[in-house]
Enzyme design. Structure first.
Site, PDB file in Angstrom:
ATOM      1  N   CYS A  12       0.798  -1.058   0.061  1.00 52.65           N
ATOM      2  CA  CYS A  12       0.063   0.059  -0.010  1.00 52.65           C
ATOM      3  C   CYS A  12       0.866   1.308  -0.080  1.00 52.65           C
ATOM      4  O   CYS A  12       0.507   2.364  -0.326  1.00 52.65           O
ATOM      5  CB  CYS A  12      -1.082   0.166   1.219  1.00 52.65           C
ATOM      6  SG  CYS A  12      -2.190  -1.615   1.221  1.00 52.65           S
TER       7      CYS A  12
ATOM      8  N   HIS B 151      -3.694   7.219   2.183  1.00 52.13           N
ATOM      9  CA  HIS B 151      -4.149   5.854   1.771  1.00 52.13           C
ATOM     10  C   HIS B 151      -5.416   5.575   2.237  1.00 52.13           C
ATOM     11  O   HIS B 151      -5.939   5.427   3.438  1.00 52.13           O
ATOM     12  CB  HIS B 151      -2.988   4.803   2.090  1.00 52.13           C
ATOM     13  CG  HIS B 151      -3.419   3.457   2.024  1.00 52.13           C
ATOM     14  ND1 HIS B 151      -3.921   3.087   0.841  1.00 52.13           N
ATOM     15  CD2 HIS B 151      -3.545   2.293   2.702  1.00 52.13           C
ATOM     16  CE1 HIS B 151      -4.096   1.597   1.006  1.00 52.13           C
ATOM     17  NE2 HIS B 151      -3.827   1.288   2.249  1.00 52.13           N
TER      18      HIS B 151
ATOM     19  N   ASN C  84     -10.137  -0.279  -0.651  1.00 50.83           N
ATOM     20  CA  ASN C  84      -8.752  -0.358  -0.220  1.00 50.83           C
ATOM     21  C   ASN C  84      -8.070  -0.826  -1.421  1.00 50.83           C
ATOM     22  O   ASN C  84      -8.244  -1.977  -1.970  1.00 50.83           O
ATOM     23  CB  ASN C  84      -8.351  -1.199   0.706  1.00 50.83           C
ATOM     24  CG  ASN C  84      -6.703  -1.047   0.763  1.00 50.83           C
ATOM     25  OD1 ASN C  84      -5.926  -0.754  -0.122  1.00 50.83           O
ATOM     26  ND2 ASN C  84      -6.233  -1.512   2.034  1.00 50.83           N
TER      27      ASN C  84
END
Length: 322
Positions: free
Chosen positions: A117, A249, A279
């Site tokens: 990520c 994020h 996500n």
């Protein structure tokens, strides 16, 4: 850094999402979950899931083309392509070379970066460094993922959290006040077992599935993200009050809210897209950035903070004047 120093300036942004948009209700038809359960714990309402003909590289290529259009540039202007991904099309070659060929700009530098990520922040930092060093003039930095391909669809604690997509920026070297002002990156390999994929070419010979201990990840994320954002702002000689927008994020709305509170940031200054995209790992930050640029929230000369944390653990932040 002085006003006469060469900086990596964001000239254009772009993104791409798979055609298939899946709501929580649709997901509940195949997984033991509900819209209420997902929304309360994550803030997620929708995610996009790649069809068989959509891959990390095809999504990355589309996002790259959109970023080039926004920058008023063509692929022939690009001499560096970095793709941040944990879900490449092949073990090798790099997905960046597939994107390069699809764009028709073969011959420059092209490689992948794997930091899950945080991948886009890592790739952004590498491209910025190469531009400042004179190794590249114009770079495409892309975060792209098809996480749906590594999810265990029997594990409702993880499969509801992720989606597929891609985001890209065009970076160019310019002298002036705009561009990347400071970037800080970190990693701590002792937490491997908290967020990982249980496979790989050198171990099981299989792709594997994602495994996560969510509560522990949440705790580390809030602490690490608040810390690295303070560190990066200090390096840029700025304070949270100087920030126009934070582009975090998009892992979980509760992580984003908790981090903003820890920094004393106005929630209205935080770009939130996790409800629409879930996500998307390395694609998360550039995808959210593109949304906020295109809807007019982020404007030229705004001070923005990009931040992310992912498996490894890896984490980082970058302060940029748009």
């Amino acid at each position: 850094m002085t006003q006469t120093a060469l900086r990596a300036v964001i000239k254009g942004t772009g993104s791409a999402l798979p055609r298939h948009r899946v709501s929580n209700a649709e997901l509940a038809a195949r997984v033991d979950t509900s819209d209420e359960w997902i929304t309360e714990r994550t803030g997620i309402k929708f995610r996009h899931i790649a069809e068989p003909d959509e891959t990390t590289a095809t999504l990355a290529t589309l996002a790259a083309r959109n970023a080039l259009d926004a920058a008023g540039m063509t692929a022939s202007d690009i001499d560096l392509i970095i793709v941040a991904t944990a879900t490449p099309d092949q073990t090798f070659p790099a997905s960046a070379t597939i994107v390069q060929h699809a764009l028709g700009c073969n011959g420059g530098v092209a490689f992948d970066v794997a930091a899950v990520c945080s991948g886009f922040l890592y790739a952004f930092s590498v491209a910025e460094s190469m531009i400042r060093a004179g190794s590249a003039k114009n770079a495409l930095v892309i975060g792209a993922e098809t996480f749906s391909r590594i999810l265990d669809w029997e594990d409702r604690a993880t499969c509801v959290l992720f989606g597929d997509g891609a985001g890209a920026v065009v970076l160019s070297g310019e002298v002036g006040t705009r561009g990347a002002l400071a970037t800080r990156l970190h990693a701590d390999g002792q937490h491997n077992e908290l967020l990982y994929v249980d496979g790989g070419p050198s171990t099981t010979g299989t792709v594997g599935k994602l495994r996560m201990k969510g509560r522990e990840v949440f705790r580390h994320a809030v602490t690490n993200l608040a810390s690295v954002m303070h560190e990066t702002l200090d390096a840029a000689d700025l304070t949270p009050a100087d920030v126009d927008w934070v582009v975090p994020h998009q892992a979980n709305a509760r992580i984003i809210d908790a981090t903003a509170k820890k920094l004393g940031l106005d929630p209205a200054k935080v770009v939130l897209t996790v409800d629409q995209h879930a996500n998307t790992s390395a694609a998360s930050v550039p995808l959210a950035l593109d949304v906020a640029v295109r809807d007019g929230r982020i404007k030229p000369d705004d001070i923005i903070v990009l931040e992310a944390m992912g498996g490894g653990f890896t984490w980082g932040a970058s302060v940029v004047r748009m």
